[in-house]
Motif scaffolding. Structure first.
Motif, short mmCIF file in Angstrom:
data_model
loop_
_atom_site.label_atom_id
_atom_site.label_comp_id
_atom_site.label_asym_id
_atom_site.label_seq_id
_atom_site.Cartn_x
_atom_site.Cartn_y
_atom_site.Cartn_z
N PHE A 48 -20.17 -14.79 -19.03
CA PHE A 48 -19.94 -13.35 -18.91
C PHE A 48 -18.47 -13.12 -18.54
CE2 PHE A 48 -19.73 -9.37 -16.54
CZ PHE A 48 -20.44 -8.51 -17.36
N MET A 49 -17.78 -12.28 -19.30
CA MET A 49 -16.38 -11.99 -19.04
C MET A 49 -16.29 -10.83 -18.05
SD MET A 49 -13.20 -12.65 -19.46
CE MET A 49 -13.22 -13.78 -20.87
N VAL A 50 -15.84 -11.15 -16.85
CA VAL A 50 -15.69 -10.12 -15.82
C VAL A 50 -14.37 -9.39 -16.06
CG1 VAL A 50 -15.55 -9.64 -13.35
CG2 VAL A 50 -16.99 -11.52 -14.18
N THR A 51 -14.45 -8.10 -16.24
CA THR A 51 -13.26 -7.28 -16.48
C THR A 51 -13.05 -6.33 -15.30
OG1 THR A 51 -14.42 -5.46 -17.56
CG2 THR A 51 -13.77 -7.33 -18.94
N LEU A 52 -11.86 -5.80 -15.25
CA LEU A 52 -11.55 -4.79 -14.25
C LEU A 52 -11.45 -3.44 -14.94
CD1 LEU A 52 -8.92 -6.69 -12.10
CD2 LEU A 52 -11.38 -6.51 -11.75
N ALA A 53 -12.34 -3.21 -15.89
CA ALA A 53 -12.28 -2.03 -16.73
C ALA A 53 -12.58 -0.76 -15.95
CB ALA A 53 -13.27 -2.17 -17.89
N GLY A 54 -11.99 0.32 -16.42
CA GLY A 54 -12.25 1.63 -15.83
C GLY A 54 -11.70 2.71 -16.74
N ILE A 55 -12.21 3.93 -16.61
CA ILE A 55 -11.76 5.05 -17.42
C ILE A 55 -11.51 6.23 -16.47
CG2 ILE A 55 -12.33 6.63 -19.30
CD1 ILE A 55 -14.28 4.51 -20.35
N SER A 56 -10.36 6.83 -16.59
CA SER A 56 -10.01 7.96 -15.73
C SER A 56 -10.88 9.18 -16.06
CB SER A 56 -8.54 8.32 -15.89
OG SER A 56 -8.29 8.82 -17.20
N THR A 57 -10.93 10.11 -15.13
CA THR A 57 -11.64 11.37 -15.38
C THR A 57 -10.97 12.11 -16.53
OG1 THR A 57 -12.25 11.52 -13.05
CG2 THR A 57 -12.40 13.54 -14.36
N PRO A 58 -11.70 12.46 -17.56
CA PRO A 58 -11.06 13.11 -18.72
C PRO A 58 -10.50 14.48 -18.38
CG PRO A 58 -13.46 13.09 -18.93
CD PRO A 58 -13.14 12.24 -17.75
N GLN A 59 -9.34 14.78 -18.98
CA GLN A 59 -8.69 16.07 -18.82
C GLN A 59 -8.92 16.88 -20.09
OE1 GLN A 59 -7.19 16.81 -15.77
NE2 GLN A 59 -8.18 14.82 -15.31
N LEU A 60 -9.27 18.15 -19.92
CA LEU A 60 -9.60 18.99 -21.07
C LEU A 60 -8.42 19.86 -21.46
CD1 LEU A 60 -13.17 20.15 -19.94
CD2 LEU A 60 -12.51 18.09 -21.21
N SER A 118 -9.83 -4.72 -19.55
CA SER A 118 -9.90 -5.46 -20.81
C SER A 118 -11.09 -4.98 -21.62
CB SER A 118 -10.05 -6.97 -20.51
OG SER A 118 -10.21 -7.72 -21.69
N TYR A 119 -10.83 -4.68 -22.92
CA TYR A 119 -11.88 -4.22 -23.81
C TYR A 119 -11.89 -5.08 -25.07
CZ TYR A 119 -12.02 -0.09 -20.87
OH TYR A 119 -12.15 0.74 -19.79
N ALA A 120 -13.08 -5.25 -25.64
CA ALA A 120 -13.21 -6.03 -26.87
C ALA A 120 -12.58 -5.27 -28.03
CB ALA A 120 -14.69 -6.31 -27.16
N ALA A 121 -12.20 -6.02 -29.07
CA ALA A 121 -11.58 -5.40 -30.24
C ALA A 121 -12.53 -4.44 -30.93
CB ALA A 121 -11.13 -6.47 -31.22
N THR A 122 -13.83 -4.66 -30.79
CA THR A 122 -14.83 -3.79 -31.42
C THR A 122 -15.24 -2.63 -30.52
OG1 THR A 122 -16.57 -5.24 -30.58
CG2 THR A 122 -15.78 -5.66 -32.81
N ASN A 123 -14.61 -2.50 -29.36
CA ASN A 123 -14.97 -1.42 -28.44
C ASN A 123 -14.69 -0.06 -29.05
OD1 ASN A 123 -15.46 -0.19 -25.67
ND2 ASN A 123 -13.35 0.47 -26.08
N SER A 124 -15.54 0.89 -28.73
CA SER A 124 -15.32 2.29 -29.10
C SER A 124 -15.44 3.16 -27.87
CB SER A 124 -16.36 2.73 -30.14
OG SER A 124 -16.23 1.99 -31.33
N PHE A 125 -14.65 4.23 -27.84
CA PHE A 125 -14.76 5.23 -26.78
C PHE A 125 -15.47 6.45 -27.35
CE2 PHE A 125 -12.33 3.21 -23.56
CZ PHE A 125 -11.26 2.55 -24.17
N SER A 126 -16.47 6.93 -26.65
CA SER A 126 -17.21 8.11 -27.08
C SER A 126 -17.10 9.19 -26.02
CB SER A 126 -18.69 7.77 -27.31
OG SER A 126 -18.83 6.81 -28.34
#
Length: 433
Positions: A279-291, A311-319
């Motif tokens: 399992f690849m442990v990442t320090l991933a996070g996403i900021s609160t979106p601004q509108l 770190s995100y995989a090359a196949t990652n998508s953001f929704s």
């Protein structure tokens, strides 16, 4: 460890006690006591054993032992030979008086006359007879209390009651062993198996790990077969919490404190360790979106800006996901924008489109979710959806006074930020009632 419950009569109610014994690699997999009785399919009673381990086990010096449902004295049948990995071992016992089919060739024979409805059977690594209603000791390998009146059993209760036409059979072809007679066994048509029967391996087989990357506190699922006996999961050498085990999957939570990078996932049944992948442990996070706008019309568009880190995989998508009008996200919320195959961690801006059928409301929110690893942001600030459209949008002549003067209504340039074609409901004026 085996845990057995002893029920003693106490003014018509059961009083519970416990005892512990050794961990079994050979278990009792089937018990039948209706041999030779009315409508019985077989002439003899029998006890069947199954080897859960990956090793051949010698049964020299072992016995199977029987006591009545409430009895304290035990009768024995000595065993010889060995049982192969995943193999079965059939012990033929006393014959009834009725005409019925013979058993397959047994590996051992005895004269124990088992009850057809309730009793107690033990596998013992000794030739010494047990004693007491609910015996204990290191020589006790496995124990089955069968039928509703059995006063000693593993776990929460005895097995379902057998009959002249049914035996009690350990589930998963004899592999399920959670030390609970009431759930490990079911009643069914007797199916005696011996050493000639095709072996059935009870060793855990791991077929999948998902997800394979993410931050700490991510829940992972290890899939496979024969996983019911797993007692712990370690990730990067640290014991995982949140363990939930079934026969086909194991769930656990990646421990806090693990460093970023690859961590080995291993399962254990208390005896053997089984690798399940990395399992690849990442320090991933996403900021609160601004509108880009605080108000939008159904069918209108607005911008959403966010910053991803880690770190995100090359196949990652953001929704970009949309809540309901009260700001609550459904189990599967509507997706109103997507960045496909995106592993960028720089600031991202995406144009989102409000579904045309969205009802008006003042407290819609959005959040951004990554697919690999699965990470989601906090919810955005409130977003108002206007429910009033300006129509018609082409120039119109309006007769307005007694002099016949006219005014012309013309479509104006759409407002920026998504307010094209509609306007918010005005606040009610309390003085105009």
């Amino acid at each position: 460890m085996l845990t057995l419950l002893l029920l003693l009569p106490l003014f018509g109610q059961g009083q519970i006690g416990t005892r512990t014994g050794g961990s079994a690699t050979v278990v009792i997999s089937q018990v039948y006591g209706g041999g030779g009785n009315t409508n019985a399919p077989y002439k003899n009673d029998f006890i069947e054993l199954h080897n859960l381990s990956a090793n051949t086990i010698s049964l020299a010096g072992y016995t199977v032992q029987y006591a009545s449902a409430g009895g304290t004295s035990w009768a024995t049948t000595p065993l010889t030979g060995s049982i192969a990995p995943g193999g079965y071992y059939l012990v033929q016992e006393a014959a009834g008086t009725g005409a019925a089919a013979a058993l397959p060739a047994p590996e051992a024979s005895g004269s124990l006359s088992l009850s057809g409805t309730a009793g107690k059977v033990a596998l013992v690594s000794s030739t010494t007879a047990l004693s007491g209603a609910c015996p204990s000791g290191g020589s006790l390998v496995d124990f089955v209390g069968f039928g509703s009146t059995a006063n000693c059993y593993e776990g929460a209760g005895p097995t379902p009651a057998p009959s002249n036409t049914t035996s009690v059979i350990r589930k998963s072809e004899g592999c399920l062993d959670t030390d609970n007679n009431s759930t490990d066994f079911s009643a069914g048509v007797p199916a005696p198996r011996n050493s000639a029967t095709t072996a059935v391996s009870c060793q855990p087989t791991i077929t999948g790990l998902a997800p394979t990357s993410g931050p700490v506190d991510t829940e992972i699922t290890i899939s496979g077969s024969n996983l019911g006996g797993i007692t712990s999961v370690t990730i990067g050498g640290v014991t995982a919490s949140g363990l939930v085990t079934t026969a086909t999957n194991v769930k656990a939570i990646v421990p806090s404190g693990l460093a970023q990078g690859s961590a080995a996932v291993e399962l254990s049944d208390g005896v053997t360790t089984y690798p399940a992948g990395d399992f690849m442990v990442t320090l991933a996070g996403i900021s609160t979106p601004q509108l880009g706008s605080s108000t939008v019309c159904p069918g209108g568009s607005f911008s959403v800006t966010f910053q991803a880190s880690g770190s995100y995989a090359a196949t990652n998508s953001f929704s970009v996901e949309l809540s309901d009008a009260s700001g609550v996200f459904a189990t599967t919320p509507p997706v109103i924008a997507t960045l496909l195959n995106n592993n960028m961690t720089t600031s991202q801006t995406v144009t989102a489109t409000m579904p045309a059928a969205t009802p008006g409301g003042l407290n819609y929110k959005v959040r951004v979710v990554a697919s690999n690893p699965v990470v989601q942001s906090l919810a955005s600030a409130a977003l108002a959806v206007s429910g009033v459209a300006i129509a018609p949008t082409t120039a119109q002549n309006l007769l307005t006074n007694e002099n016949g003067a006219t005014l012309t209504a013309t479509e104006i340039t759409p407002l920026t930020g998504g307010d094209s074609g509609c306007t918010p409901l005005p606040a009610e004026d309390p003085t105009r009632r």
